[in-house]
Write an enzyme that holds these catalytic residues in place. Structure first.
Site, PDB file in Angstrom:
ATOM      1  N   GLU A 150       0.843  -1.199   0.000  1.00 20.60           N
ATOM      2  CA  GLU A 150       0.000   0.000   0.000  1.00 20.60           C
ATOM      3  C   GLU A 150       0.876   1.246   0.000  1.00 20.60           C
ATOM      4  O   GLU A 150       0.395   2.344   0.223  1.00 20.60           O
ATOM      5  CB  GLU A 150      -0.942   0.018   1.202  1.00 20.60           C
ATOM      6  CG  GLU A 150      -0.288   0.186   2.547  1.00 20.60           C
ATOM      7  CD  GLU A 150      -1.278   0.541   3.647  1.00 20.60           C
ATOM      8  OE1 GLU A 150      -1.400   1.745   3.923  1.00 20.60           O
ATOM      9  OE2 GLU A 150      -1.901  -0.365   4.210  1.00 20.60           O
ATOM     10  N   CYS A 209      -3.607  -3.259   3.868  1.00 18.44           N
ATOM     11  CA  CYS A 209      -2.718  -4.356   4.260  1.00 18.44           C
ATOM     12  C   CYS A 209      -3.060  -5.688   3.615  1.00 18.44           C
ATOM     13  O   CYS A 209      -2.460  -6.706   3.940  1.00 18.44           O
ATOM     14  CB  CYS A 209      -2.734  -4.514   5.784  1.00 18.44           C
ATOM     15  SG  CYS A 209      -2.288  -3.020   6.675  1.00 18.44           S
ATOM     16  N   HIS A 226      -2.624 -10.898  10.870  1.00 20.47           N
ATOM     17  CA  HIS A 226      -2.162  -9.553  10.520  1.00 20.47           C
ATOM     18  C   HIS A 226      -1.966  -8.792  11.825  1.00 20.47           C
ATOM     19  O   HIS A 226      -2.829  -8.805  12.702  1.00 20.47           O
ATOM     20  CB  HIS A 226      -3.184  -8.849   9.637  1.00 20.47           C
ATOM     21  CG  HIS A 226      -2.907  -7.398   9.460  1.00 20.47           C
ATOM     22  ND1 HIS A 226      -1.724  -6.930   8.929  1.00 20.47           N
ATOM     23  CD2 HIS A 226      -3.641  -6.296   9.774  1.00 20.47           C
ATOM     24  CE1 HIS A 226      -1.748  -5.607   8.914  1.00 20.47           C
ATOM     25  NE2 HIS A 226      -2.902  -5.192   9.427  1.00 20.47           N
TER      26      HIS A 226
END
EC number: 2.3.3.10
Length: 495
Positions: free
Chosen positions: A111, A145, A276
């Site tokens: 990103e 993400c 994550h």
């Protein structure tokens, strides 16, 4: 959350009939998956405990409240997502002795691109200037993400396509997860970080997707974290709402994945879990939340007792507390219930240390690496456990704001063709994580603040030759040399 939204069960009920579990796609299962991994991260860090003192916050605010240890420090005049990705790919090819002509797809998840049009993948192609090494499909995927997970599945679907399944064992794809997370001064700044993970995908993999159907997704529209200001390096973040979105996506993906198994599945049945990790405290909450869901999803006393047995819960008082937290309100109304969260974190501490803690090693040392975060956690698990992962089930949860999420499973295995395939311990030794992390250089909080101030000036700067020292950059790594008057970026490789 808005009570008018559909309940989780309402969102999921149509998926309950999709039940199946298999360890083989077919009798000729090619065991597609991750054949090798390499990481790259900046060679400098700042201590979170030192930042606590420097920022004048209470002791433990970052080290316990965020559960972070150190944070990677990147100098944008010398290293950016392109240089991190190029170095990770170079090392992957070198350490695994891969001929570039064997790689037919290369994809990047990020990103933090350096250009609004030109892909990071196109920069990486500088390493393969010959025509016979240029036939690599794939390009960048960008969504907060989640980009690397989308890139991973693109690569897996490609490998599993009719075009590639008929090939021999020497056809590969490569996925690069890379990002730099930086925040303006304030409470979010300690949740920054930087790093890259390059993954080599192919057949007969020691980390295999034994059944492509064992995956679940949840996508929706949300403004929890986004980057609307093109001239700013910093995101706009609604932290509390983002946590709710994360946990809600986790709930939905987990229930959907459970429904895809033929036999009832609970977290206790999984060997390891990777999440994550914007910061490690959220990982602790997420693991506890999944076990909360194991109890919340029970529909009978018999089923509740079966789940209690899986977690060795025997005393009546604890059972009563579990029912209080899981049966008194719908799950979607409990995301901000700190009392419930603390209860399940405490209830699951021992099992967390066994199943999750090994995957938090790099995320705690590097900080948030956005698209690379989940895969830094996965590399941590492989880098610490190696051959211990053989025949182990590994659950992966990916989240990207905006939002996109997925949960899927991998399994460690011994490869068949030992002469030309790396085993789990080989990957562990190649990663060499403890040694590499211990050899980093510490910078003071004052130095870190100075670097961050300079980074903001560098972000939109062009027509310059970089002058900052490169002595801390390892030999063989790429770094930014200059940006010309047309904003074109040029890189060198450290001798």
């Amino acid at each position: 959350m808005n009570k008018s939204r559909q309940s989780l069960r309402g969102l999921i009920k149509n998926h309950q009939s999709a039940k199946h579990f298999s360890t083989n796609i077919s009798p000729q299962n090619p065991h597609f998956g991750i054949v090798g991994m390499e990481t790259y991260f900046p060679n400098r860090f700042v201590s979170q405990s030192a930042l606590e003192q420097h920022d004048g916050v209470s002791e433990g605010k970052y080290t316990i409240g965020l559960a972070q240890s150190r944070m990677a420090v990147v100098d944008l005049e010398r290293e950016d997502t392109v240089s991190l990705a190029m170095t990770a790919v170079k090392r992957l090819f070198e350490k695994y002795s891969i001929d570039p002509r064997q790689v037919k797809r290369l994809e990047v998840g990020t990103e933090s691109p350096v250009d609004k049009s030109k892909s990071i993948k196109s920069f990486i192609m500088q390493q393969f200037p010959q025509v016979d090494t240029s036939e690599m499909e794939g390009i960048d995927t960008i969504n907060a993400c989640y980009g690397a997970t989308n890139a991973l599945f693109n690569a897996l679907y490609w490998l599993n396509s009719e075009h590639t399944t008929c090939k021999k064992n020497d056809v590969y794809s490569v996925v690069v997860a890379v990002d730099i997370a930086q925040y303006e001064k304030g409470p979010a700044r300690p949740t920054g970080g930087a790093g890259a993970v390059a993954m080599l995908l192919g057949r007969d993999a020691p980390l295999a997707f034994n059944d492509f159907r064992l995956k679940a997704f949840h996508m929706e529209h949300a403004y929890d974290f986004y980057k609307p200001v093109k001239t700013s390096y910093f995101p706009t973040v609604d932290g509390q709402y983002s946590n709710i979105c994360y946990l809600r996506a986790l709930d939905i993906c987990y229930e959907r994945l459970r429904a895809r198994h033929e036999e009832p599945v609970a977290v206790a049945d999984l060997d390891y879990l990777c999440f994550h990790a914007p910061y490690n405290k959220l990982v602790q909450k997420s693991f506890a939340r999944m076990i909360y869901s194991d109890f919340a999803l029970t529909t009978s006393e018999q089923e509740f007792d079966r789940i209690c047995a899986k977690y060795n819960v025997k005393d009546a008082e604890t059972k009563s507390q579990i029912k209080k937290f899981t049966k008194s309100a719908p799950r979607e109304e409990t995301y901000n219930d700190n009392e419930s969260s603390k209860f399940f974190i405490n209830l699951t501490k021992k099992i967390y240390e066994q199943k999750v803690s090994p995957s938090t090693y790099l995320p705690r040392e590097l900080g948030n690496t956005y698209a690379a975060s989940l895969y830094a956690g996965f590399a941590s698990l492989v880098g610490l456990k190696g051959q211990e992962l053989q025949d182990k089930r590994i659950n992966m949860f990916s989240y990207g704001s905006g939002l996109a999420s997925a949960m899927f499973e991998l399994q460690g295995r011994e490869t068949t063709h030992k002469k030309h395939r790396y085993q789990l311990d080989d990957i562990k030794n190649i990663l060499d994580l403890p040694n590499r992390l211990n050899n980093r250089i510490e910078v003071s909080p004052e130095q870190y603040s100075s670097i961050m101030d300079a980074n903001m000036e560098t972000y939109l700067k062009h027509d310059f030759v970089a002058t900052n020292p490169t002595d801390y950059i390892d030999s063989g790594s790429y770094y930014l040399d200059r940006v010309d008057d047309k904003h074109r970026r040029f890189y060198l490789k450290k001798d």
